[in-house]
Design a protein around this motif. Structure first.
Motif, PDB file in Angstrom:
ATOM      1  N   ARG B 132       0.854  -1.185   0.000  1.00 25.36           N
ATOM      2  CA  ARG B 132       0.000   0.000   0.000  1.00 25.36           C
ATOM      3  C   ARG B 132       0.887   1.229   0.000  1.00 25.36           C
ATOM      4  O   ARG B 132       2.057   1.161   0.345  1.00 25.36           O
ATOM      5  N   CYS B 133       0.325   2.373  -0.388  1.00 26.87           N
ATOM      6  CA  CYS B 133       1.102   3.609  -0.305  1.00 26.87           C
ATOM      7  C   CYS B 133       0.204   4.810  -0.059  1.00 26.87           C
ATOM      8  O   CYS B 133      -1.011   4.760  -0.262  1.00 26.87           O
ATOM      9  N   GLU B 134       0.837   5.848   0.432  1.00 25.49           N
ATOM     10  CA  GLU B 134       0.172   7.131   0.657  1.00 25.49           C
ATOM     11  C   GLU B 134       0.950   8.209  -0.095  1.00 25.49           C
ATOM     12  O   GLU B 134       2.172   8.222  -0.053  1.00 25.49           O
ATOM     13  N   VAL B 135       0.227   9.097  -0.730  1.00 19.94           N
ATOM     14  CA  VAL B 135       0.860  10.231  -1.404  1.00 19.94           C
ATOM     15  C   VAL B 135       0.419  11.497  -0.678  1.00 19.94           C
ATOM     16  O   VAL B 135      -0.792  11.737  -0.528  1.00 19.94           O
ATOM     17  N   ARG B 136       1.372  12.259  -0.192  1.00 17.99           N
ATOM     18  CA  ARG B 136       1.055  13.483   0.546  1.00 17.99           C
ATOM     19  C   ARG B 136       1.739  14.684  -0.079  1.00 17.99           C
ATOM     20  O   ARG B 136       2.750  14.542  -0.758  1.00 17.99           O
ATOM     21  N   ASP B 137       1.179  15.864   0.162  1.00 16.34           N
ATOM     22  CA  ASP B 137       1.868  17.077  -0.285  1.00 16.34           C
ATOM     23  C   ASP B 137       2.818  17.537   0.824  1.00 16.34           C
ATOM     24  O   ASP B 137       2.958  16.868   1.857  1.00 16.34           O
ATOM     25  N   GLU B 138       3.490  18.665   0.613  1.00 18.62           N
ATOM     26  CA  GLU B 138       4.514  19.071   1.570  1.00 18.62           C
ATOM     27  C   GLU B 138       3.940  19.508   2.917  1.00 18.62           C
ATOM     28  O   GLU B 138       4.647  19.546   3.923  1.00 18.62           O
ATOM     29  N   GLN B 139       2.637  19.825   2.935  1.00 19.84           N
ATOM     30  CA  GLN B 139       1.987  20.149   4.216  1.00 19.84           C
ATOM     31  C   GLN B 139       1.515  18.877   4.936  1.00 19.84           C
ATOM     32  O   GLN B 139       0.958  18.959   6.021  1.00 19.84           O
ATOM     33  N   GLY B 140       1.675  17.747   4.292  1.00 21.23           N
ATOM     34  CA  GLY B 140       1.261  16.496   4.916  1.00 21.23           C
ATOM     35  C   GLY B 140      -0.165  16.090   4.582  1.00 21.23           C
ATOM     36  O   GLY B 140      -0.643  15.062   5.063  1.00 21.23           O
ATOM     37  N   SER B 141      -0.864  16.889   3.770  1.00 19.91           N
ATOM     38  CA  SER B 141      -2.231  16.512   3.385  1.00 19.91           C
ATOM     39  C   SER B 141      -2.210  15.273   2.499  1.00 19.91           C
ATOM     40  O   SER B 141      -1.365  15.141   1.619  1.00 19.91           O
ATOM     41  N   LEU B 142      -3.190  14.411   2.733  1.00 25.30           N
ATOM     42  CA  LEU B 142      -3.274  13.164   1.974  1.00 25.30           C
ATOM     43  C   LEU B 142      -3.874  13.436   0.591  1.00 25.30           C
ATOM     44  O   LEU B 142      -5.022  13.852   0.466  1.00 25.30           O
ATOM     45  N   ILE B 143      -3.093  13.193  -0.429  1.00 25.87           N
ATOM     46  CA  ILE B 143      -3.521  13.419  -1.816  1.00 25.87           C
ATOM     47  C   ILE B 143      -4.161  12.164  -2.400  1.00 25.87           C
ATOM     48  O   ILE B 143      -5.188  12.227  -3.063  1.00 25.87           O
ATOM     49  N   ALA B 144      -3.533  11.037  -2.158  1.00 23.66           N
ATOM     50  CA  ALA B 144      -4.029   9.775  -2.710  1.00 23.66           C
ATOM     51  C   ALA B 144      -3.534   8.620  -1.853  1.00 23.66           C
ATOM     52  O   ALA B 144      -2.519   8.730  -1.159  1.00 23.66           O
ATOM     53  N   THR B 145      -4.277   7.530  -1.878  1.00 23.96           N
ATOM     54  CA  THR B 145      -3.814   6.275  -1.281  1.00 23.96           C
ATOM     55  C   THR B 145      -3.952   5.202  -2.356  1.00 23.96           C
ATOM     56  O   THR B 145      -4.792   5.315  -3.249  1.00 23.96           O
ATOM     57  N   ALA B 146      -3.124   4.193  -2.260  1.00 22.69           N
ATOM     58  CA  ALA B 146      -3.194   3.128  -3.260  1.00 22.69           C
ATOM     59  C   ALA B 146      -2.827   1.797  -2.627  1.00 22.69           C
ATOM     60  O   ALA B 146      -2.178   1.744  -1.581  1.00 22.69           O
ATOM     61  N   THR B 147      -3.278   0.741  -3.284  1.00 23.90           N
ATOM     62  CA  THR B 147      -2.841  -0.606  -2.930  1.00 23.90           C
ATOM     63  C   THR B 147      -2.472  -1.304  -4.238  1.00 23.90           C
ATOM     64  O   THR B 147      -2.914  -0.898  -5.316  1.00 23.90           O
ATOM     65  N   GLY B 148      -1.663  -2.333  -4.129  1.00 28.30           N
ATOM     66  CA  GLY B 148      -1.272  -3.058  -5.337  1.00 28.30           C
ATOM     67  C   GLY B 148      -0.757  -4.434  -4.973  1.00 28.30           C
ATOM     68  O   GLY B 148      -0.399  -4.692  -3.825  1.00 28.30           O
TER      69      GLY B 148
END
Lengths: 153, 153, 153, 153
Positions: B132-148
């Motif tokens: 799984r992964c999390e994509v965040r911006d520089e403020q730490g806000s969650l942009i996207a999550t993924a699994t694979g």
């Protein structure tokens, strides 16, 4: 850098790198003047066909979009799937939307001259559309399938 | 086209298109000489950290990877997710694998200077890893999550 | 059938079938009188803990929910995942919602006396919540992970 | 409890709870004597049609499988999707497999007398099959779509 400096820098590269550079310059110019976005032009995505809730897009499989194993990078496959389903959803709703989620399944390595992605809306709600797509090579082999949902305000 | 002809063609472009061209030439050269693939260099992906079953990757949000709405193209988000999870899976197994499937959920528009993707293996089988992964911006806000899931021979 | 006739029919069954029948009668009565739904009681789902955006549910692994291979049926795992994430989403929004989509990944066979599912909201929008959950056995082994999105009017 | 005690307990329930109890006793007996699993019989799943890589299953929408909003519980929809795709995959491979992952998208509330699920293998590998299915009501409206992958040793 000024235009002069950029050209001086570019002159130091070899022929094969410069042909990639030329493609990038052409895509950047089109993005700037034709008002769509850079990667669409750079990946040479072609929108072949669009009708209500349907869309057909092709992409050449060049060095530019390959992974280290010399097949289409799975992230680029996902990119195409997002585009072709987003376009199908747009064609159904008649207004732009955003991707809520995207699921891609990879069946075969993406090889050959180009890939063809066909997207269609499976279920249309008042705000949320559900779409699916198939990505095939030129022999018709199934490379990937995807589903996605799209939110239209 | 010869190198001469390519440089002549390039000279016709404006400064801003040439700076994109220069980036492309540099990425093409690195792909050719350093043995990894073009988009990794062109997207300026940086592999910050890697340990067993974990990976951290950043990508700058430039014009090159934006969609028409001037935020990170969802397909590029998917690309990063595939990479960071694939790398985490590779770090767990110690041998290369292929993506079986990839699911991305988009939570917020990808904006700001750069995005940070963190991937980890959730469950490791003898051949198939789930990540799984999390994509965040520089403020730490969650942009996207993924699994694979990833298949390693 | 009248109550008499039903009891006559039931008298023809063996002890082990009647103990299942008793469970079903108890669940049906609770669904009727306590106002929740049948399968929640019949599967003996227990809602252990609930807080803003979080939920914890357990389910015993009995013959009733097994597949032919004598482990928890994957469809029941999906059922629990839907419930625990839907509950987490409800706890975040404070109003009921519907499942838009559900993705479950199966890591290990679901065995042992009972399974524990923990759900949490990952990203909360004005109408759409994104949640994830983990299902573990009593030794803490990861049986399944899931993600889902939930629409709240 | 002995059979006598179970019947005494059952005698305390009302007619409507006993008709659920009878269904459960019948399903338990069939699971015990016919060698398939309890929920298949209890949910009155019917396997209508099976051919290479394809499967068709129906399920009645009774009180037993409803959620609090009196429509088919989304977890039961997922259960059916898992079954119909797993069966299609089994019919393609000719040997049993396990579900690796399951993704369900919910389009409309599951209502009416019964639902029909049709599953098919989309891509068959040496060990991993990828399948999809559609769940429709008796009017043909699309209730849910799903995809899944199945591992066959």
């Amino acid at each position: 850098m000024t235009k002069e400096e950029l050209l001086q820098k570019l002159a130091e590269f070899e022929q094969e790198d410069l042909s990639v550079a030329l493609k990038a310059a052409q895509a950047a110019k089109r993005a700037r003047t034709e008002g769509f976005y850079f990667l669409h032009y750079f990946f040479e995505e072609e929108r072949i066909e669009e009708s209500v809730g349907q869309s057909l897009v092709t992409i050449p499989v060049t060095e530019l979009v390959m992974n280290p194993a010399k097949m289409l990078h799975g992230g680029v496959t996902a990119f195409i799937c997002d585009n072709v389903m987003g376009m199908a959803s747009y064609m159904e709703k008649g207004r732009s939307g955003v991707t809520l989620d995207l699921s891609v399944r990879y069946h075969k390595p993406g090889k050959g001259a180009r890939l063809i992605a066909r997207g269609e809306v499976v279920s249309a709600g008042s705000r949320i559309n559900s779409a699916r797509c198939e990505v095939r090579d030129e022999q018709g082999s199934l490379i990937a399938t995807a589903t996605g949902s799209f939110y239209h305000r």
